[in-house]
Design an enzyme around this catalytic site. Structure first.
Site, PDB file in Angstrom:
ATOM      1  N   PHE A 182      60.370-111.412  58.651  1.00  0.00           N
ATOM      2  CA  PHE A 182      61.606-110.846  57.824  1.00  0.00           C
ATOM      3  C   PHE A 182      61.990-111.572  56.846  1.00  0.00           C
ATOM      4  CE2 PHE A 182      63.933-108.096  61.433  1.00  0.00           C
ATOM      5  CZ  PHE A 182      62.772-107.465  61.587  1.00  0.00           C
ATOM      6  N   GLU A 183      61.842-111.395  55.470  1.00  0.00           N
ATOM      7  CA  GLU A 183      62.108-112.085  54.392  1.00  0.00           C
ATOM      8  C   GLU A 183      63.560-112.032  53.961  1.00  0.00           C
ATOM      9  OE1 GLU A 183      59.299-113.446  52.390  1.00  0.00           O
ATOM     10  OE2 GLU A 183      57.982-112.872  54.202  1.00  0.00           O
ATOM     11  N   ARG A 184      64.157-113.206  53.521  1.00  0.00           N
ATOM     12  CA  ARG A 184      65.548-113.112  52.926  1.00  0.00           C
ATOM     13  C   ARG A 184      66.635-112.917  53.881  1.00  0.00           C
ATOM     14  NH1 ARG A 184      62.427-111.731  48.629  1.00  0.00           N
ATOM     15  NH2 ARG A 184      62.415-109.591  48.807  1.00  0.00           N
TER      16      ARG A 184
END
Length: 204
Positions: free
Chosen positions: A7-9
């Site tokens: 999961f980015e950001r």
């Protein structure tokens, strides 16, 4: 089998939610004997606002392996420079081992570099280039490949047909070796690699 989460950001305010989600997921995987691996951005301190969502300690206590994306210190949108400088990789490792068991840590390394135009103009993206393509480009332009011992990273400059100067930073056997030595020095689980389907295209 296993599950890999990337999961980015993740937002700072979702920090505990994210760790909680992983804990719940791990409980569901338990009866299946599935491995839970996570990819996280490289952190060198807790003071980096956009990385506060990643609680290394909480995440590290839940997952089986933590793949740290130790690259893109210089990237398509930045000025030219080493993509995975050993100085920053070391700082990342030293931060991570304070919170995560060493045998869970996998250091991600890039199988690519970037080809910047010089002078650097903000807003102009540098294309990614596979390590092999970087070497081929240097040979084609008869540009000597230099090596930064400070950053443990190879680089070179060349001039294209239009007379534009380029600067390329990438990874080679020597820079990968330096990262392997670092992993052995700290007793980590190992090295992982990331490549954006580069090196799969047929050559020109």
């Amino acid at each position: 089998g296993g599950v890999n989460i990337d999961f980015e950001r993740v937002m700072a305010e979702d920090r505990d939610l994210y760790t909680g989600f992983l804990r719940e997921l791990k409980e569901r995987l338990q009866p299946l004997r599935s491995t839970l691996t996570i990819a996280v951005p490289a952190k060198t301190s807790e003071d980096i606002p956009w990385l506060r969502g990643y609680d290394y300690g909480g995440i590290g206590s839940v997952v089986d392996f933590m793949f740290i994306m130790a690259y893109d210190w210089h990237h398509a949108g930045s000025e030219p420079g080493p993509v995975a400088p050993i100085t920053e990789v070391r700082r990342t490792v030293e931060f991570a081992i304070r919170y995560v068991p060493r045998r869970k840590i996998i250091v991600g390394t890039p199988l690519y570099g970037y080809d910047w135009m010089i002078p650097y103009i903000p807003g102009r993206a540098a294309p990614a280039i596979s390590n092999q393509d970087a070497i081929d480009t240097a040979m084609r332009h008869q540009s000597p490949i230099q090596y930064s011992t400070e950053f443990e990273s190879p680089f070179f400059r060349y001039t294209d047909q239009q007379g534009v100067t380029h600067e390329v930073w990438f990874e080679d056997v020597r820079s990968m070796g330096a990262k392997m030595s670092l992993i052995q020095e700290y007793g980590l689980e190992g090295l992982g690699a990331w490549q954006l389907t580069l090196g799969f295209q047929p050559g020109p």
